[in-house]
Write an enzyme that holds these catalytic residues in place. Structure first.
Site, PDB file in Angstrom:
ATOM      1  NE  ARG A 228      -4.262  -1.385  -0.028  1.00  0.00           N
ATOM      2  CZ  ARG A 228      -4.386  -2.420  -0.838  1.00  0.00           C
ATOM      3  NH1 ARG A 228      -3.380  -2.755  -1.625  1.00  0.00           N
ATOM      4  NH2 ARG A 228      -5.513  -3.114  -0.873  1.00  0.00           N
ATOM      5  CD  GLU A 256      -2.729   3.628  -5.401  1.00  0.00           C
ATOM      6  OE1 GLU A 256      -3.641   2.787  -5.593  1.00  0.00           O
ATOM      7  OE2 GLU A 256      -1.638   3.352  -4.874  1.00  0.00           O
ATOM      8  CG  HIS A 275      -3.018  -0.264  -6.842  1.00  0.00           C
ATOM      9  ND1 HIS A 275      -3.505   0.335  -5.711  1.00  0.00           N
ATOM     10  CD2 HIS A 275      -2.984  -1.603  -6.555  1.00  0.00           C
ATOM     11  CE1 HIS A 275      -3.749  -0.579  -4.786  1.00  0.00           C
ATOM     12  NE2 HIS A 275      -3.433  -1.771  -5.274  1.00  0.00           N
TER      13      HIS A 275
END
Length: 318
Positions: A228, A256, A275
Protein backbone atom coordinates in the site's frame (compact mmCIF):
# COMPACT_ATOMS: atom_id res chain seq x y z
CA UNK A 1 -38.19 -14.64 2.62
CA UNK A 2 -35.06 -15.49 0.60
CA UNK A 3 -31.94 -13.68 1.78
CA UNK A 4 -29.96 -11.60 -0.71
CA UNK A 5 -26.35 -12.02 -1.73
CA UNK A 6 -24.69 -9.09 -3.50
CA UNK A 7 -21.86 -10.07 -5.82
CA UNK A 8 -19.39 -7.87 -7.74
CA UNK A 9 -19.33 -10.50 -10.52
CA UNK A 10 -22.52 -11.46 -12.41
CA UNK A 11 -23.86 -14.55 -10.60
CA UNK A 12 -24.51 -16.44 -13.84
CA UNK A 13 -20.75 -16.31 -14.50
CA UNK A 14 -19.89 -18.12 -11.24
CA UNK A 15 -20.08 -21.91 -11.12
CA UNK A 16 -21.06 -23.74 -7.96
CA UNK A 17 -23.13 -21.13 -6.16
CA UNK A 18 -25.34 -22.81 -3.52
CA UNK A 19 -29.11 -22.58 -3.63
CA UNK A 20 -31.28 -20.85 -1.08
CA UNK A 21 -30.21 -17.27 -1.83
CA UNK A 22 -31.30 -14.55 -4.23
CA UNK A 23 -28.15 -13.51 -6.07
CA UNK A 24 -27.79 -9.90 -7.19
CA UNK A 25 -25.01 -8.20 -9.14
CA UNK A 26 -23.72 -4.84 -7.87
CA UNK A 27 -20.41 -3.40 -9.01
CA UNK A 28 -20.70 0.06 -7.49
CA UNK A 29 -23.41 1.56 -9.72
CA UNK A 30 -25.31 4.58 -8.36
CA UNK A 31 -28.49 2.52 -7.86
CA UNK A 32 -28.54 -0.47 -5.53
CA UNK A 33 -29.92 -3.74 -6.99
CA UNK A 34 -32.32 -4.19 -4.05
CA UNK A 35 -32.93 -3.12 -0.47
CA UNK A 36 -29.54 -3.38 1.34
CA UNK A 37 -31.37 -4.41 4.52
CA UNK A 38 -32.03 -7.85 2.98
CA UNK A 39 -28.38 -8.55 2.13
CA UNK A 40 -26.69 -11.23 4.25
CA UNK A 41 -23.49 -11.67 2.21
CA UNK A 42 -21.87 -8.61 0.63
CA UNK A 43 -19.20 -9.10 -2.02
CA UNK A 44 -17.44 -5.73 -2.14
CA UNK A 45 -16.98 -4.23 -5.64
CA UNK A 46 -13.41 -4.55 -6.88
CA UNK A 47 -11.17 -1.60 -7.76
CA UNK A 48 -13.70 0.98 -6.57
CA UNK A 49 -13.12 3.88 -4.20
CA UNK A 50 -13.53 3.37 -0.44
CA UNK A 51 -16.63 5.57 -0.58
CA UNK A 52 -18.28 3.23 -3.07
CA UNK A 53 -17.19 0.11 -1.20
CA UNK A 54 -18.78 1.13 2.11
CA UNK A 55 -21.79 3.05 0.75
CA UNK A 56 -24.43 0.32 1.28
CA UNK A 57 -23.05 -0.95 4.59
CA UNK A 58 -24.91 1.43 6.95
CA UNK A 59 -28.19 0.02 5.58
CA UNK A 60 -27.11 -3.63 5.61
CA UNK A 61 -28.73 -4.46 8.93
CA UNK A 62 -28.85 -8.20 8.23
CA UNK A 63 -25.38 -8.65 6.78
CA UNK A 64 -23.32 -11.54 8.19
CA UNK A 65 -20.33 -11.55 5.83
CA UNK A 66 -18.42 -8.77 4.06
CA UNK A 67 -16.13 -10.36 1.48
CA UNK A 68 -13.56 -8.24 -0.33
CA UNK A 69 -11.72 -9.21 -3.49
CA UNK A 70 -8.59 -7.46 -2.28
CA UNK A 71 -5.81 -8.64 0.01
CA UNK A 72 -5.70 -5.28 1.81
CA UNK A 73 -8.67 -4.27 3.94
CA UNK A 74 -8.00 -0.59 4.64
CA UNK A 75 -10.83 0.57 2.33
CA UNK A 76 -13.55 -1.21 4.33
CA UNK A 77 -12.08 -1.59 7.81
CA UNK A 78 -13.42 1.79 9.06
CA UNK A 79 -16.97 0.51 8.51
CA UNK A 80 -16.55 -2.55 10.74
CA UNK A 81 -17.64 -0.89 14.02
CA UNK A 82 -21.01 0.01 12.46
CA UNK A 83 -21.79 -3.52 11.24
CA UNK A 84 -24.13 -5.89 13.10
CA UNK A 85 -22.21 -7.69 15.89
CA UNK A 86 -20.65 -10.90 14.68
CA UNK A 87 -20.39 -9.86 11.02
CA UNK A 88 -17.28 -11.40 9.48
CA UNK A 89 -14.87 -9.37 7.36
CA UNK A 90 -12.99 -11.64 4.93
CA UNK A 91 -10.20 -10.81 2.51
CA UNK A 92 -9.11 -12.35 -0.79
CA UNK A 93 -6.17 -14.43 0.34
CA UNK A 94 -5.43 -16.84 -2.50
CA UNK A 95 -6.65 -14.52 -5.26
CA UNK A 96 -3.78 -12.07 -5.77
CA UNK A 97 -0.63 -13.96 -4.80
CA UNK A 98 0.32 -15.05 -8.32
CA UNK A 99 -0.33 -11.72 -10.04
CA UNK A 100 1.17 -9.50 -7.35
CA UNK A 101 4.28 -11.64 -6.91
CA UNK A 102 4.71 -11.71 -10.68
CA UNK A 103 4.62 -7.91 -10.80
CA UNK A 104 7.02 -7.62 -7.86
CA UNK A 105 9.56 -9.71 -9.75
CA UNK A 106 8.91 -7.70 -12.91
CA UNK A 107 9.58 -4.43 -11.07
CA UNK A 108 12.78 -5.77 -9.52
CA UNK A 109 14.16 -6.97 -12.84
CA UNK A 110 13.01 -3.92 -14.81
CA UNK A 111 14.58 -1.55 -12.30
CA UNK A 112 17.87 -3.40 -11.91
CA UNK A 113 18.32 -3.92 -15.65
CA UNK A 114 17.13 -0.35 -16.47
CA UNK A 115 14.33 -1.41 -18.81
CA UNK A 116 12.72 2.08 -18.58
CA UNK A 117 15.99 3.57 -19.82
CA UNK A 118 16.11 1.17 -22.74
CA UNK A 119 12.51 2.01 -23.67
CA UNK A 120 13.39 5.71 -23.71
CA UNK A 121 16.43 4.94 -25.85
CA UNK A 122 14.28 2.96 -28.26
CA UNK A 123 11.86 5.89 -28.53
CA UNK A 124 14.87 8.12 -29.34
CA UNK A 125 16.37 5.46 -31.69
CA UNK A 126 19.56 5.34 -29.60
CA UNK A 127 21.71 2.21 -29.18
CA UNK A 128 22.85 2.53 -25.54
CA UNK A 129 24.82 -0.37 -24.13
CA UNK A 130 26.68 -0.84 -20.85
CA UNK A 131 26.67 -2.90 -17.67
CA UNK A 132 23.61 -3.03 -15.41
CA UNK A 133 23.02 -4.73 -12.06
CA UNK A 134 21.71 -8.31 -12.09
CA UNK A 135 19.39 -9.93 -9.56
CA UNK A 136 21.82 -12.84 -9.26
CA UNK A 137 23.99 -12.60 -6.13
CA UNK A 138 21.80 -9.89 -4.60
CA UNK A 139 20.38 -9.97 -1.08
CA UNK A 140 16.59 -9.49 -0.95
CA UNK A 141 14.52 -8.54 2.10
CA UNK A 142 10.77 -9.24 2.00
CA UNK A 143 8.86 -7.08 4.50
CA UNK A 144 5.41 -8.58 5.04
CA UNK A 145 5.88 -12.33 4.75
CA UNK A 146 2.31 -13.53 4.28
CA UNK A 147 0.84 -15.36 1.32
CA UNK A 148 2.01 -12.76 -1.21
CA UNK A 149 5.44 -12.43 0.39
CA UNK A 150 5.87 -16.19 0.21
CA UNK A 151 4.78 -16.13 -3.44
CA UNK A 152 7.42 -13.47 -4.13
CA UNK A 153 10.07 -15.76 -2.68
CA UNK A 154 8.77 -18.62 -4.86
CA UNK A 155 9.56 -16.52 -7.91
CA UNK A 156 12.94 -15.38 -6.62
CA UNK A 157 14.17 -18.96 -6.14
CA UNK A 158 15.52 -19.54 -9.70
CA UNK A 159 17.37 -16.23 -9.80
CA UNK A 160 20.39 -17.25 -7.71
CA UNK A 161 19.96 -14.57 -5.04
CA UNK A 162 22.68 -14.59 -2.41
CA UNK A 163 20.11 -14.40 0.37
CA UNK A 164 16.39 -13.90 0.96
CA UNK A 165 15.41 -12.58 4.39
CA UNK A 166 11.82 -12.45 5.64
CA UNK A 167 10.07 -10.08 8.04
CA UNK A 168 6.56 -10.24 9.51
CA UNK A 169 4.78 -8.91 12.59
CA UNK A 170 6.10 -11.74 14.72
CA UNK A 171 8.87 -14.31 14.43
CA UNK A 172 8.23 -17.83 13.16
CA UNK A 173 9.99 -20.61 11.30
CA UNK A 174 9.21 -21.79 7.77
CA UNK A 175 10.59 -24.59 5.65
CA UNK A 176 12.67 -21.97 3.88
CA UNK A 177 14.11 -20.48 7.06
CA UNK A 178 13.30 -18.01 9.80
CA UNK A 179 10.83 -15.15 9.56
CA UNK A 180 12.19 -12.24 11.57
CA UNK A 181 10.01 -9.97 13.70
CA UNK A 182 9.52 -6.44 12.47
CA UNK A 183 11.65 -5.00 15.29
CA UNK A 184 14.73 -6.58 13.67
CA UNK A 185 14.42 -4.35 10.58
CA UNK A 186 17.20 -1.98 11.73
CA UNK A 187 19.66 -4.89 11.60
CA UNK A 188 18.35 -6.43 8.36
CA UNK A 189 17.92 -3.32 6.21
CA UNK A 190 21.64 -2.46 5.80
CA UNK A 191 22.28 -5.96 4.42
CA UNK A 192 19.67 -5.85 1.63
CA UNK A 193 20.23 -4.86 -1.99
CA UNK A 194 16.48 -5.08 -2.69
CA UNK A 195 13.72 -4.42 -0.13
CA UNK A 196 10.22 -5.59 -1.13
CA UNK A 197 7.24 -4.19 0.80
CA UNK A 198 4.19 -6.46 0.80
CA UNK A 199 2.53 -5.29 4.01
CA UNK A 200 -1.12 -4.35 4.44
CA UNK A 201 -1.87 -0.80 5.56
CA UNK A 202 -2.58 -0.72 9.30
CA UNK A 203 -1.90 1.75 12.09
CA UNK A 204 1.38 -0.09 12.68
CA UNK A 205 2.56 -0.07 9.05
CA UNK A 206 1.49 3.43 8.01
CA UNK A 207 4.72 5.32 7.29
CA UNK A 208 6.82 2.25 8.16
CA UNK A 209 9.29 3.06 5.39
CA UNK A 210 10.01 6.52 6.71
CA UNK A 211 13.21 8.54 6.92
CA UNK A 212 14.83 6.25 9.51
CA UNK A 213 13.93 3.07 7.61
CA UNK A 214 15.24 4.46 4.31
CA UNK A 215 18.41 5.82 5.91
CA UNK A 216 19.31 2.30 7.06
CA UNK A 217 19.10 0.93 3.50
CA UNK A 218 22.47 0.54 1.84
CA UNK A 219 23.64 2.98 -0.83
CA UNK A 220 22.26 2.02 -4.24
CA UNK A 221 19.56 -0.27 -2.83
CA UNK A 222 16.18 -0.69 -4.52
CA UNK A 223 12.87 -0.26 -2.67
CA UNK A 224 9.92 -2.10 -4.23
CA UNK A 225 6.40 -1.43 -2.93
CA UNK A 226 3.54 -3.71 -4.01
CA UNK A 227 1.63 -3.34 -0.71
CA UNK A 228 0.00 0.00 0.00
CA UNK A 229 1.29 3.46 -0.88
CA UNK A 230 1.01 4.93 2.61
CA UNK A 231 3.40 2.31 4.00
CA UNK A 232 6.10 4.57 2.50
CA UNK A 233 6.71 8.16 3.56
CA UNK A 234 6.66 9.81 0.13
CA UNK A 235 8.60 12.93 1.18
CA UNK A 236 11.35 10.81 2.74
CA UNK A 237 11.55 8.62 -0.36
CA UNK A 238 11.77 11.65 -2.63
CA UNK A 239 14.68 12.98 -0.59
CA UNK A 240 16.57 9.70 -0.98
CA UNK A 241 15.85 9.26 -4.69
CA UNK A 242 16.59 12.87 -5.61
CA UNK A 243 20.02 12.47 -4.01
CA UNK A 244 20.57 9.34 -6.09
CA UNK A 245 21.30 7.21 -3.01
CA UNK A 246 18.26 4.92 -3.42
CA UNK A 247 16.07 3.72 -6.28
CA UNK A 248 12.44 2.70 -6.11
CA UNK A 249 9.85 0.69 -8.04
CA UNK A 250 6.31 1.48 -6.93
CA UNK A 251 3.03 -0.16 -7.88
CA UNK A 252 1.33 1.86 -5.15
CA UNK A 253 1.86 5.47 -4.13
CA UNK A 254 0.77 8.04 -1.58
CA UNK A 255 -1.24 9.89 -2.82
CA UNK A 256 -3.03 7.51 -5.16
CA UNK A 257 -3.86 7.94 -7.96
CA UNK A 258 -0.67 9.94 -8.33
CA UNK A 259 -1.69 13.33 -9.77
CA UNK A 260 -0.06 14.94 -12.76
CA UNK A 261 2.80 17.20 -11.70
CA UNK A 262 3.64 15.20 -8.57
CA UNK A 263 7.43 15.07 -8.09
CA UNK A 264 7.44 11.26 -7.89
CA UNK A 265 6.72 11.10 -11.62
CA UNK A 266 10.06 12.72 -12.44
CA UNK A 267 12.14 11.44 -9.51
CA UNK A 268 15.40 9.89 -10.74
CA UNK A 269 15.61 6.11 -10.45
CA UNK A 270 11.88 5.68 -9.77
CA UNK A 271 9.70 3.28 -11.79
CA UNK A 272 5.92 3.63 -11.29
CA UNK A 273 3.09 1.32 -12.29
CA UNK A 274 -0.53 2.36 -11.56
CA UNK A 275 -1.58 -0.21 -8.92
CA UNK A 276 -1.81 -3.10 -11.36
CA UNK A 277 -0.50 -5.91 -9.18
CA UNK A 278 -3.90 -7.59 -8.92
CA UNK A 279 -5.96 -6.95 -12.06
CA UNK A 280 -4.63 -9.52 -14.54
CA UNK A 281 -6.07 -12.51 -16.38
CA UNK A 282 -5.31 -14.57 -13.25
CA UNK A 283 -7.71 -12.52 -11.11
CA UNK A 284 -11.21 -13.42 -12.27
CA UNK A 285 -10.99 -17.25 -12.14
CA UNK A 286 -9.55 -17.11 -8.62
CA UNK A 287 -12.08 -14.50 -7.49
CA UNK A 288 -14.98 -16.62 -8.73
CA UNK A 289 -13.65 -19.70 -6.95
CA UNK A 290 -13.26 -17.73 -3.73
CA UNK A 291 -16.81 -16.36 -3.85
CA UNK A 292 -18.34 -19.76 -4.63
CA UNK A 293 -16.32 -21.48 -1.91
CA UNK A 294 -17.14 -18.89 0.74
CA UNK A 295 -20.85 -18.96 -0.10
CA UNK A 296 -20.93 -22.75 0.06
CA UNK A 297 -19.33 -22.67 3.51
CA UNK A 298 -21.73 -19.91 4.58
CA UNK A 299 -24.78 -21.85 3.35
CA UNK A 300 -23.63 -24.99 5.17
CA UNK A 301 -22.88 -23.16 8.39
CA UNK A 302 -19.17 -24.00 8.23
CA UNK A 303 -16.36 -21.60 9.24
CA UNK A 304 -15.35 -19.21 6.49
CA UNK A 305 -11.83 -18.76 5.18
CA UNK A 306 -9.79 -15.55 5.32
CA UNK A 307 -11.56 -13.97 8.32
CA UNK A 308 -9.55 -10.90 9.32
CA UNK A 309 -12.01 -9.14 11.66
CA UNK A 310 -15.34 -9.63 13.40
CA UNK A 311 -17.68 -6.76 14.11
CA UNK A 312 -17.95 -6.30 17.86
CA UNK A 313 -15.15 -8.82 18.33
CA UNK A 314 -11.44 -9.14 17.79
CA UNK A 315 -9.36 -9.00 14.61
CA UNK A 316 -8.61 -12.34 13.01
CA UNK A 317 -5.28 -13.42 11.62
CA UNK A 318 -4.06 -11.55 8.56
Amino acid sequence: MTSDVWLPVPPDEIDGLPGGFRYLHWDGAPDFPADPARCVFYGVPYMKSPGVAVRPLPDMRSVRVVQTLTAGMDHVRPAVPGLPPGTLLCNARGVHEASTAELALTLILASLRDIPGFVRSQDAEEWRTGFRPALADKSVLIVGYGAIGSAVEDRLTPFECARVARVARSARTTTRGPVHPIDELPVLLPEADVVVLVTPLTDETRGLAGAGFLARMKDGALLVNVGRGAVVDTAALLAETKSGRLRAALDVTDPEPLPAGHPLWQAPGVLITPHVGGPTSAFLPRAKRLLAGQLKRFAEGRPLDNVVATAGGHPGAE
